[in-house]
Design a protein around this motif. Structure first.
Motif: not given
Lengths: 453, 371
Positions: B176-192
């Motif tokens: 398990v890793t501590g990736h939080n909502a902000d991290d995931i939202a950021e990753t979505v944006l970056l991938n776009i």
């Protein structure tokens, strides 16, 4: 002998890069003459806007590049065919001005071909222009509105022959009239939306409704919208941050046939920089005073615009990458021109459309749509057991940013919405495919109303 | 209604907590802007995470689960909350702490101290693996060689493998890793922004790598970073030691010292601004990411194994081996950007050059762990 420099960073078309040999002085005989990289005969244009490709193309080649993109989009997506009657949405802004100009030039060419042809088999498509007066929603615009409309009128007049009808409508016309009551109703409706971004977006939806109304009431079968790559890039991000990821792919294609009058985006592949340069080239700058499209944005839409501008500074191709990524999302069945049993469509056109699979079967409706934004609804959005029909019918984004949060206010809000939006809600109470399909085909049924089950 | 007495009161001080209607609210919840009291905050914080775990079937009873522990706020809170929930709801998990030492002086050495303290506090066994041991290079060494432009690429690739290797060493069933909502939202944006449609389709999954060596999941997927920051201050049972250390961590900030040049910064700032305007936008981004219509064919690249070390890889060599090879041969650009030639391009075997004077480390094998 001439040796064009091959380095990609070299902007001039005819520089002479020669190696110095053994320290001998190499004297350039000719001065570096800049030539257009495309036609190699004219002097390149410098726009001085700090953008890419500045000083590479001459005015003609630059223009033909942009026009070429427009024409390619039109032909490869069957946006405008000879029997069509096309309405161009004109806001006074640069993008829609270019769209109008290009559509006009296409029409002029078609007219020329028509007059030159012997059998006159291919008719010339019709073009009309629509301008939406939003001053009821943005009172600050009302001062300059009559001047703006005059400018629009004279612009459209200058674009003939062929002549084009101009339709100036107010945004409150979505309520069926342009009366004071309609204006008041609009103000009341907007005031009942507490979220700034929701308010802006609701206005966009209303504007589209008013354009659709003008188009269908005046016999147009295509609506041309001037959205360029840059605007779509912002849309990709705003849709993402509003939780509209499912419906996003519907909004950014070349064709959007969800509507009664299908929308086409012929400038989808042109970037803002090309648009502004073209306006500068063709002297459309005077219309900047009619830049009513640029009314103040606030909230999320504004934040995203600033963000995209920042990204563009860091990398000028960012907008294109964003739209290219979004273009990899699966579009919907309605992102193609719908099949119509239109006997006045020339055979040659019909054959061509069939051959390239550019149309879809209009009876193939599998999606339900949000009554407010017309976005296709994701299965997970639907909440069962909803006491309020409007709430149940809307997508989660509209529920949050447009609908009032108090359940008791929903009824009143629904009564303020234009009839067209609300009339769909009854259908969505429970998506009954039988009733829905019957609605679609009822024009063909021979049963009387009383006999219909 | 209490009459305000002319003194300026904090707004909401005269009201009651939204949730329990009994106690005085002490904060506005970042996720929902509700005014809530201390107890309700940590209750709802923990309960939401519990619901995420249950609804997404993240764990099975009896599993050995490694917590990727960096010593930063996310993993510290994760360790605490997970061991709490494990106890309270009887998940039946065997929990471990797994820490990776990238070898960044002044950054990791301090946070590792936290993790060691966590071990003592929560009684969770700890394993520390260093890049030096695994790869023969510390991040400091790497940055000295390649500068500050692509260092995050190296670190990310190495860390991902390091966690998997460590997990294999500990014989755990899940990470398990501590990736939080902000991290995931950021990753979505970056991938776009970057045009990575394949990653875009995977990055919102709460569990990834189920068909790989070690599946990993993110219980904090819907947890706001701001709330993770608030939690230790609010929760009394959170040890004072951690609290004190936590405050000190703020000093070093959770930003890696090499990060100012990272591209993520843009997206991060944007998300912060967005959150201020509309807190739920972070969850909306994640929702969009989950809802994007992406053809299933774009999702999975073909999975094989690395010829050099046996780790899973869609190419001949895994990314870590490619990068290491580049480092060891003094060609730090290898593996960065589009593949052109090299091992995974046209498979040309060059004659081994003598080690350069600057860097004479023998290229270390990635390890002979069986995956």
């Amino acid at each position: 002998f001439d040796m064009a420099c091959n380095s990609s960073g070299c902007e001039s078309g005819g520089c002479y890069g020669r190696e110095k040999e053994n320290g001998c002085k190499v004297v350039d005989v000719k001065e570096t003459v800049r030539l257009c990289v495309k036609c190699k005969s004219n002097e390149p244009m410098t726009f001085g806007d700090g953008g890419s490709d500045d000083g590479r193309f001459c005015a003609e080649c630059f223009r033909s590049n942009v026009y070429g993109k427009f024409r390619l989009a039109v032909t490869s997506h069957a946006m405008i065919t000879p029997s069509d009657n096309v309405l161009v949405a004109f806001s006074g802004g640069s993008s829609s001005r270019v769209a109008l100009q290009f559509v006009h030039e296409l029409q002029v060419k078609a007219l020329k071909n028509y007059e030159a042809s012997r059998d006159r088999s291919l008719p010339v498509f019709g073009v009309g222009v629509a301008f939406v007066d939003e001053s009821a929603a943005y009172p600050s615009l009302s001062g300059g509105m009559s001047d703006a409309i005059e400018l629009v009128r004279s612009t459209v007049l200058s674009l003939s022959p062929p002549e084009k009808d101009l339709h100036v409508v107010t945004i409150e016309s979505v309520f069926g009239s342009e009366s004071v009551e309609a204006r008041d109703r609009l103000v009341k409706l907007l005031d009942s939306v507490s979220d700034e971004t929701g308010k802006e977006d609701l206005l966009l939806h209303l504007k589209m409704l008013s354009l659709q109304k003008v188009a269908s009431e005046n016999g147009y079968n295509r609506l041309v919208v001037g959205s360029c790559t840059s605007r779509l890039a912002s849309h990709v991000l705003t849709a993402t941050v509003k939780g509209r990821g499912y419906s996003l792919s519907a909004d950014i294609q070349h064709v959007d046939a969800r509507w009664k009058v299908p929308i086409v985006l012929p400038l989808r592949d042109c970037v803002w920089q090309e648009i502004t340069r073209l306006c500068h080239l063709d002297g459309f700058d005077s219309l900047k005073t009619v830049e009513l499209a640029r009314h103040p944005q606030s909230g999320i839409n504004d934040l995203v615009s600033s963000f995209v501008a920042l990204l563009q500074e860091e990398n000028p191709s960012r907008e294109c990458t964003i739209v290219r990524t979004a273009a990899k999302l699966t579009p919907f069945y309605f992102n193609k021109i719908p099949e119509t049993d239109d006997s006045c469509v020339p055979m040659a056109t019909q054959r061509r459309l069939k051959k390239f699979n550019l149309k879809y079967d209009g009876s193939m409706t599998t999606e339900a749509f949000c009554p407010i934004c017309n976005g296709p609804l994701n299965g997970s959005d639907s909440s069962e057991d909803e006491s309020d029909a409007l709430y149940a019918a809307c997508c989660s984004s509209c529920r949050f940013q447009i609908l009032p949060q108090e359940p008791s206010s929903l009824d009143h809000f629904g009564s303020l919405l234009p009839h067209h939006m609300i009339s769909q809600v009854k259908h969505h109470q429970k998506f009954d495919s039988q009733t829905y399909l019957r609605e679609k085909i009822k024009d063909c049924l021979l049963l009387d109303d009383e006999e219909a089950v | 209604m209490e009459a305000s007495e002319g003194k300026s009161k904090k707004q909401g001080a005269s009201r009651l907590c939204c949730l329990c209607n009994q106690r005085r609210p002490v904060l506005k919840r970042p996720k929902t802007l509700q005014q809530i009291c201390k107890e309700c905050f940590y209750e709802v914080f923990e309960e939401e995470i519990h619901q995420v775990i249950v609804k997404n079937h993240l764990f099975k009873s009896g599993e050995r689960v490694a917590i990727g522990a960096s010593g930063g706020k996310d993993s510290t809170v994760l360790a605490y909350v997970l061991s709490e929930l494990n106890r309270r709801h009887s998940y039946g998990l065997d929990l471990f702490l797994l820490s990776i030492d990238e070898g960044i002086t002044g950054y990791r050495d301090d946070s590792l101290e936290t993790v060691k303290r966590n071990e003592l506090q929560y009684g969770l066994p700890l394993q520390i693996l260093s890049y030096k041991d695994l790869y023969g290079w510390t991040m400091d060494d790497i940055v000295k060689m390649i500068g500050l432009k692509n260092n995050c690429t190296f670190c990310g690739v190495f860390r991902r493998q390091a966690l998997d290797r460590g997990a294999a060493l500990l014989k755990v069933d899940k990470l398990v890793t501590g990736h939080n909502a902000d991290d995931i939202a950021e990753t979505v944006l970056l991938n776009i922004l970057r045009g990575d449609i394949a990653r875009l389709s995977r990055c919102t999954s709460i569990t990834t790598g189920e068909d790989g060596p070690i599946p990993r999941c993110k219980p904090f997927k819907y947890t706001y970073e701001k709330e993770i920051v608030i939690y230790p201050f609010i929760t009394e049972s959170f040890s004072l030691h951690t609290y004190a250390y936590f405050k000190k961590l703020d000093y070093f900030s959770t930003e890696c010292i090499y990060s100012p040049n990272a591209y993520r910064g843009f997206a991060r700032e944007f998300i912060k601004d967005l959150e201020r305007l509309r807190p739920r936008a972070i969850l909306d981004i994640i929702k969009s990411g989950e809802d994007f219509r992406i053809a299933t064919t774009t999702k999975m690249p073909e999975q094989g194994t690395c010829e050099r070390c046996g780790y899973i890889s869609s190419q001949k060599w895994c990314k870590a081996c490619v990068l290491l090879d580049g480092l060891n041969r003094g060609l730090p650009k290898m593996g960065i950007g589009r593949a052109r030639g090299g091992v995974n391009g046209d498979h040309q075997k060059e004659t081994k050059k003598p080690a350069s004077a600057a860097r004479s480390l023998e290229s270390k094998q990635c390890g002979s762990l069986d995956f």
